[in-house]
Design a protein around this motif. Structure first.
Motif, PDB file in Angstrom:
ATOM      1  N   GLN A   1      24.528  11.643 -52.661  1.00  0.00           N
ATOM      2  CA  GLN A   1      24.263  12.642 -53.689  1.00  0.00           C
ATOM      3  C   GLN A   1      22.866  12.362 -54.222  1.00  0.00           C
ATOM      4  OE1 GLN A   1      27.675  13.556 -56.607  1.00  0.00           O
ATOM      5  NE2 GLN A   1      27.815  11.377 -56.325  1.00  0.00           N
TER       6      GLN A   1
ATOM      7  N   VAL B   1      21.037  14.157 -48.065  1.00  0.00           N
ATOM      8  CA  VAL B   1      22.096  15.078 -48.471  1.00  0.00           C
ATOM      9  C   VAL B   1      21.999  16.375 -47.657  1.00  0.00           C
ATOM     10  CG1 VAL B   1      22.984  16.467 -50.388  1.00  0.00           C
ATOM     11  CG2 VAL B   1      22.223  14.125 -50.804  1.00  0.00           C
ATOM     12  N   GLU B   2      20.756  16.862 -47.513  1.00  0.00           N
ATOM     13  CA  GLU B   2      20.499  18.101 -46.776  1.00  0.00           C
ATOM     14  C   GLU B   2      20.964  17.962 -45.305  1.00  0.00           C
ATOM     15  OE1 GLU B   2      16.469  20.849 -46.219  1.00  0.00           O
ATOM     16  OE2 GLU B   2      16.317  18.805 -46.914  1.00  0.00           O
TER      17      GLU B   2
ATOM     18  N   ASP C   1      23.057  15.773 -44.051  1.00  0.00           N
ATOM     19  CA  ASP C   1      24.497  15.566 -43.985  1.00  0.00           C
ATOM     20  C   ASP C   1      25.233  16.910 -44.076  1.00  0.00           C
ATOM     21  OD1 ASP C   1      26.779  13.732 -43.941  1.00  0.00           O
ATOM     22  OD2 ASP C   1      27.153  14.497 -45.957  1.00  0.00           O
ATOM     23  N   ASP C   2      24.760  17.781 -44.977  1.00  0.00           N
ATOM     24  CA  ASP C   2      25.377  19.111 -45.120  1.00  0.00           C
ATOM     25  C   ASP C   2      25.242  19.913 -43.822  1.00  0.00           C
ATOM     26  OD1 ASP C   2      26.099  18.543 -47.654  1.00  0.00           O
ATOM     27  OD2 ASP C   2      24.510  19.711 -48.639  1.00  0.00           O
TER      28      ASP C   2
ATOM     29  N   GLU D   1      27.537  18.430 -41.150  1.00  0.00           N
ATOM     30  CA  GLU D   1      28.941  18.687 -41.448  1.00  0.00           C
ATOM     31  C   GLU D   1      29.291  20.137 -41.118  1.00  0.00           C
ATOM     32  OE1 GLU D   1      32.049  18.420 -45.174  1.00  0.00           O
ATOM     33  OE2 GLU D   1      30.004  17.744 -45.487  1.00  0.00           O
ATOM     34  N   GLU D   2      28.382  21.059 -41.507  1.00  0.00           N
ATOM     35  CA  GLU D   2      28.611  22.477 -41.245  1.00  0.00           C
ATOM     36  C   GLU D   2      28.663  22.733 -39.737  1.00  0.00           C
ATOM     37  OE1 GLU D   2      26.396  26.659 -42.257  1.00  0.00           O
ATOM     38  OE2 GLU D   2      25.591  25.172 -40.873  1.00  0.00           O
TER      39      GLU D   2
END
Ligand code: ZN
Length: 386
Positions: free
Chosen positions: A217, A251-252, A254-255, A258-259
Motif C-alpha cells: 500500500q 502497488v500499480e 501488483d494491481d 492481479e487483474e
C-alpha cells in the motif's frame, strides 16, 4: 486484524553491553533463546536480537496465554470471560504484564460491554461452592479485574486466521511495527503454535519488527491504518521519500498483474465478461511480474508479496514457453516459503514442491523429445544411415 502492543518503529537498537545487562522473563526463555524483550528509549517495549540471526531461522515458537474461538464481535466478551475463568496463574500474570491501550479501554468501558461482563460474572462466579453469594463490592471488584484483562486482550490479541479465533502471544505482542518487517509470523492450526522466523539476516542488538498492515500500500494508506495504534511510523520506508515512488509503482504493478491473472483465468472458463485486461498477453504480464520482483527486493520486502509474485512469474514463464525460467521462479518461491514457514509447511494452498517437480519433468521430457527429434532428423538425413 491484530491489535497489538506496538509502538513507533525506527527506534534505536541496543549495544552488546546493554543487551547483556537485560533480564529475560521466564516466559521468553521458554519461547526463544535468540531474542529478548527490553525497554526502548521511548519507554515502550521492543524485542531485540541477542545474537546474529540468519535468514530463515526460527526465532520463537509461542502458545497463546489466552485464546477465544471465532465468534461474532458481540459474543467475544463472553467467550473471553469463559477463557479467563480457566486461565492458569502463570498465564494470567503474563496477560496482566501486557499493556492496555486507551482505545481498547474506552471500548471495554462502554456500558453495554461492562454490563455483559457483569452479568456473566454474576451468573457464573458470584456464588461459591458452598452457596455463599459475593457482596456487591466483591462482585464489582471482580468485574473491574475482568474488564481490565479484557482491555489487555483487545489491545494485544492476534487474529490467527482460517476461522481459528484470536489469541494473546505475549512475546509476539512486544514486537514493534515496521513497514520493513524482520520476521514472518505463522500460526499452525493443528499445534496452535505461533512461529516467528527471520525473513532476512538480523544482527545482535537489532530491534526485531513485525508488521501490522498490508505492506503493498502507498505510505499514506499505511499510515492511515496505523493511526489505530496511535503512532506515526518512523521506519526507513516511511521516512525516506525515495521509497514512496517505489512503493506506489509496486502497488500499480501488483494491481495490473492481479487483474491480468484474474481475467486470464476467467477467459479460459468461457466468461461473457467483455472486460479486457490492461495487460495484453503473457509476455507483457511476465515483464510486469519481473519488474515487481525487483521492486519488492529493492524495498527489502521478502514476505508473502514476493512469494506470490514469484509464483505468478513461474506460471507466466510456462505460458511463454520458457520452462527453465518458470522453474527458476518456482525455486525462488520455494526459497521464500522455506524462509517464512520452514521446510515442512506451505505458505499458500499452492504446492511449490509439486510444481517444481512438474516443471523439472516437463523440462526432462522436452530434452528427451528434442534429442529424439534431433536423432530422428539425423537418421532421416544421414546418407550413411541404413
Ligand atoms: Zn513505516
Amino acid at each position: 486484524m491484530a491489535s497489538q502492543d506496538r509502538r513507533t518503529a525506527g527506534e534505536v537498537d541496543l549495544t552488546a553491553e546493554e543487551l547483556s545487562s537485560l533480564v529475560i522473563h521466564p516466559h521468553e526463555e521458554a519461547v526463544t533463546k535468540l531474542a529478548k524483550v527490553a525497554k526502548t528509549p521511548s519507554s515502550g517495549f521492543g524485542v531485540f536480537a541477542t545474537q546474529d540471526i540468519p535468514k530463515g531461522a526460527l526465532i520463537a515458537v509461542e502458545l497463546a496465554v489466552l485464546s477465544i474461538p471465532q465468534v461474532p464481535d458481540e459474543e467475544a466478551a463472553i467467550e473471553f470471560c469463559k477463557a479467563l475463568h480457566q486461565i492458569s496463574k502463570a498465564n494470567l500474570d503474563r496477560l496482566q504484564s501486557l499493556s492496555l491501550d486507551p482505545l481498547a479501554w474506552g471500548s471495554v468501558s462502554q456500558e453495554n460491554v461492562r454490563s455483559r461482563l457483569w452479568q456473566w460474572c454474576q451468573d457464573n462466579l458470584a456464588t461459591n461452592q458452598s452457596g455463599q453469594r459475593m457482596s456487591h463490592h466483591e462482585l464489582s471488584k471482580l468485574v473491574d479485574h475482568t474488564c481490565r484483562c479484557y482491555g489487555i486482550f483487545l489491545t494485544n490479541n492476534l487474529e490467527t486466521g482460517s476461522g481459528s479465533g484470536r489469541g494473546v502471544y505475549p512475546f509476539f505482542s512486544r514486537m514493534n511495527h515496521s513497514c520493513r518487517p524482520d520476521i514472518y509470523e505463522f500460526f499452525d492450526t493443528k499445534t496452535k503454535e505461533l512461529s516467528l522466523r527471520a525473513i532476512h539476516d538480523i544482527k545482535a542488538g537489532d530491534q526485531i519488527h513485525s508488521t501490522y498492515v498490508d505492506l503493498l500500500q502507498p505510505r499514506k494508506k499505511r499510515q492511515k491504518t496505523l493511526e489505530a495504534w496511535g503512532f506515526t511510523c518512523q521506519c526507513s520506508a516511511c521516512t525516506n521519500p525515495a521509497f514512496d515512488a517505489l512503493g506506489e509503482r509496486a502497488v500499480e504493478l501488483d494491481d495490473m498483474l492481479e487483474e491480468y491473472l484474474f481475467y486470464h483465468d476467467d477467459f479460459s472458463s468461457d466468461t461473457d465478461d467483455d472486460h479486457e485486461p490492461f495487460l495484453k498477453g503473457p509476455d507483457e504480464a511476465l515483464g510486469v511480474a519481473q519488474e515487481l520482483i525487483q521492486l519488492l527486493k529493492d524495498q527489502g520486502l521478502y514476505g508473502e508479496a514476493l512469494y506470490h509474485t514469484y509464483w505468478s512469474a513461474s506460471k507466466l514463464g510456462v505460458e511463454v514457453d520458457d520452462l527453465e525460467l518458470a522453474l527458476g521462479y518456482a525455486r525462488d518461491a520455494r526459497e521464500i516459503e522455506v524462509c517464512c514457514v520452514g521446510p515442512d509447511r506451505r505458505l499458500s494452498d499452492d504446492d511449490t514442491i509439486e510444481w517444481i517437480s512438474y516443471l523439472e519433468s516437463q523440462i526432462e521430457h522436452a530434452k528427451e523429445g528434442s534429442s529424439l527429434t534431433a536423432k530422428m532428423a539425423h537418421q532421416e538425413y544421414d546418407p550413411s544411415s541404413p
